[in-house]
Design an enzyme around this catalytic site. Structure first.
Site, PDB file in Angstrom:
ATOM      1  N   HIS A 150       0.785  -1.137  -0.001  1.00 45.63           N
ATOM      2  CA  HIS A 150       0.086   0.029   0.140  1.00 45.63           C
ATOM      3  C   HIS A 150       0.816   1.132   0.128  1.00 45.63           C
ATOM      4  CE1 HIS A 150      -3.601   2.392   1.036  1.00 45.63           C
ATOM      5  NE2 HIS A 150      -2.653   3.145   1.620  1.00 45.63           N
ATOM      6  N   GLU A 151       1.905   1.234   0.896  1.00 42.69           N
ATOM      7  CA  GLU A 151       2.840   2.331   0.977  1.00 42.69           C
ATOM      8  C   GLU A 151       3.631   2.685  -0.409  1.00 42.69           C
ATOM      9  OE1 GLU A 151       1.573   4.532   3.025  1.00 42.69           O
ATOM     10  OE2 GLU A 151       0.353   3.382   4.270  1.00 42.69           O
TER      11      GLU A 151
ATOM     12  N   HIS B  51       1.712   4.375  -2.947  1.00 46.46           N
ATOM     13  CA  HIS B  51       1.868   5.849  -2.540  1.00 46.46           C
ATOM     14  C   HIS B  51       3.269   6.178  -3.056  1.00 46.46           C
ATOM     15  CE1 HIS B  51      -1.751   6.692  -0.620  1.00 46.46           C
ATOM     16  NE2 HIS B  51      -1.688   5.884   0.345  1.00 46.46           N
TER      17      HIS B  51
ATOM     18  N   GLU C   4      -4.678   7.698  -3.016  1.00 44.34           N
ATOM     19  CA  GLU C   4      -5.129   6.523  -2.722  1.00 44.34           C
ATOM     20  C   GLU C   4      -5.302   5.592  -3.720  1.00 44.34           C
ATOM     21  OE1 GLU C   4      -4.644   6.631   0.708  1.00 44.34           O
ATOM     22  OE2 GLU C   4      -5.795   4.815   1.158  1.00 44.34           O
TER      23      GLU C   4
END
Ligand code: ZN
Length: 502
Positions: free
Chosen positions: A264-265, A268, A294
């Site tokens: 997830h990170e 980003h 997101e």
């Protein structure tokens, strides 16, 4: 004689200075969450507030206003026009807030987060309530100072999702909620998958760390322009284009927590590393919106990272990193485990089907607060009732209910919808990528992510904030924002996972 070029150079120097101040603030924040000595907390809060005040002064400087006005009237190339538009929008907002108010807001937010931590620790909303009352009051005031057309919430939402309005979101999210609830009911009527062979086994910390670093490298995160560390709550922060920092967390009994936090990170981080270097230090070398930000994390985490193809490739890799705990585990076991759906109380632990229901509950409540239809004292009861109605479960205490998220304590009202928008944007982008690349699934199944990353670089990352989110999506996919691609993606996937008849 002052030429147009001189004016532009002066404006560009202001942009770079503002970007530098933002980068320094980001570095202080990153350090606070990772390596800062606990006794440094108070000084750090002061340093961060000082930087914030300096940034507000720079932004509201009258000469900057004059230069922006001058440029807005001149013929500019599209990137320069977007820089002027973005900076003018930031400045317009800043000048509407008197510095006395900015200080009051910063203080309320600083006090709020400490009170929130104490209240959550004690699971006692009454500790947080007076601070929340103050925060709600200053946020109502902020929205009125910024200005709106009757919907106060719009003025707050606009900070995170420029250009988005509730009149646009409400019908979209209402339709989404109906469809999500219908899918959830079908899933709850099916058999629970049996626990996987690795259930209850321990996954060594070091091997987990090594595996997350392997994943970051595989998806294309550039370690010469970034790093990963450990923090209690994973996050991504960008100090500069060449210095993007991620964090993850490791629990030996829950290996997929680290795996999905990192992916997830990492999503980003890829976005932050991918802005056009030619625009570095300007307000177009940044995210189009938090929803688009997101969409990048969720595309990698959910669409890619929770797909069957991904686990066909990575289950054998996990066998190498974790030979004992992973013994007897098949790709099918992992695929089912990481897509298990069950109504739960905690947003950050929610599956893809229920996640957006958590968001819609929060949106409904903060909207009611901003519409003066709800007061902070009524929030815990309203929260519990909303959970009963949407998910059929109710928190046993405030810590696992109304106190679980940090957002309101730091004044981030209007932020929650960007999570759901991220899911909707991600589904649209993935659809488009698959239309252009018929071998998309095969690429994922062979662990080849370069094609997807390059596509995102061209269509999303390098475009930064040249366009607002909805325009960017329309330009990239030829379609308007809607909940249908996301719902189709969910239904297809969970009919497979749960063996539901189509
Ligand atoms: Zn995120």
């Amino acid at each position: 004689m002052i030429t147009a070029t001189d004016s532009w150079n002066a404006l560009e120097a202001s942009m770079r200075e503002l970007a530098d101040l933002a980068g320094m603030a980001a570095l202080l924040g990153w350090d606070r969450e990772t390596y800062m000595a606990p006794a440094g907390a108070e000084a750090r809060a002061r340093q961060q507030a000082t930087l914030r005040v300096i940034r507000h002064q720079r932004l509201t400087d009258e000469r900057l206003g004059e230069r922006l006005a001058e440029m807005a009237d001149s013929q500019l190339e599209p990137p320069q026009a977007a820089m002027v538009r973005n900076l003018a929008r930031d400045r317009d907002r800043a000048v509407r807030l008197p510095s006395e108010f900015v200080r009051r807001l910063a203080l309320a937010e600083g006090r709020g987060v400490d009170a929130w931590r104490a209240a959550r620790e004690a699971s006692d909303f009454s500790i947080f309530q007076p601070h929340l009352e103050e925060l709600v009051a200053v946020k109502r005031e902020e929205a009125d100072l910024v200005g709106h057309e009757g919907e106060r919430y719009d003025a707050l939402l606009d900070r995170y999702e420029p250009g988005m309005r509730m009149a646009r979101l409400e019908p979209l999210f209402t339709a989404l909620r109906v469809d999500l609830q219908a899918l959830l009911n079908r899933i709850l009527g099916a058999d629970e998958p049996s626990p996987p062979p690795f259930s209850g086994r321990l996954f060594p910390r070091q091997a987990q760390w090594d595996f997350t670093m392997r994943l970051l490298g595989d998806i294309g995160f550039d370690m010469r322009a970034g790093r990963q560390d450990i923090s209690a709550h994973p996050f991504t922060t960008s100090i500069a284009l060449g210095d993007v920092r991620l964090t993850t967390r490791i629990h030996e009994d829950a290996p997929f927590d680290a795996v999905f936090s990192t992916i997830h990170e990492g999503g980003h981080g890829l976005y932050e590393q991918g802005f056009d270097p030619a625009h570095d230090g300007t307000p177009v070398a940044e995210a189009a919106s938090l929803g688009i930000h997101e969409s990048q994390s969720r595309l990698w985490e959910n669409v890619i990272g929770r797909s069957r193809q991904f686990w066909e490739h990575y289950t054998p890799v996990m066998h190498e990193f974790f030979p004992e705990p992973m013994s007897d585990a098949s790709p099918e076991d992992v695929f089912r485990e990481v897509n298990r759906v069950r109504p739960s109380l905690i947003r950050v632990e929610a599956d893809e089907v229920t996640y957006n229901l958590h968001i819609l509950i929060r949106l409904e409540l903060e909207l009611a607060l901003m519409r003066d239809q709800l007061e902070p004292a009524e929030l815990p009861a309203a929260w519990n009732e909303a959970y009963r109605s949407a998910l059929g479960i109710s928190p046993g205490n405030d810590a696992e209910g109304v106190l679980q998220d940090i957002h309101w304590s730091v004044g981030s009202f209007g932020y929650f919808p960007t999570y759901t928008l991220g899911n909707l944007y991600a589904a649209l982008l993935w659809d488009q990528f698959r239309t252009e690349h018929s071998d998309a699934d095969a690429l994922i199944g062979s662990g080849s992510f370069g094609m997807l990353l390059e596509w995102l670089r061209v269509h999303v990352h390098r475009r930064g904030h040249l366009y607002d989110a909805e325009d960017l999506i329309r330009l990239t996919t030829g379609r308007s924002l809607s909940h249908e691609p996301f719902m189709r993606y969910l239904v297809d996937k969970f009919e497979t996972v749960y063996g539901l008849a189509a």
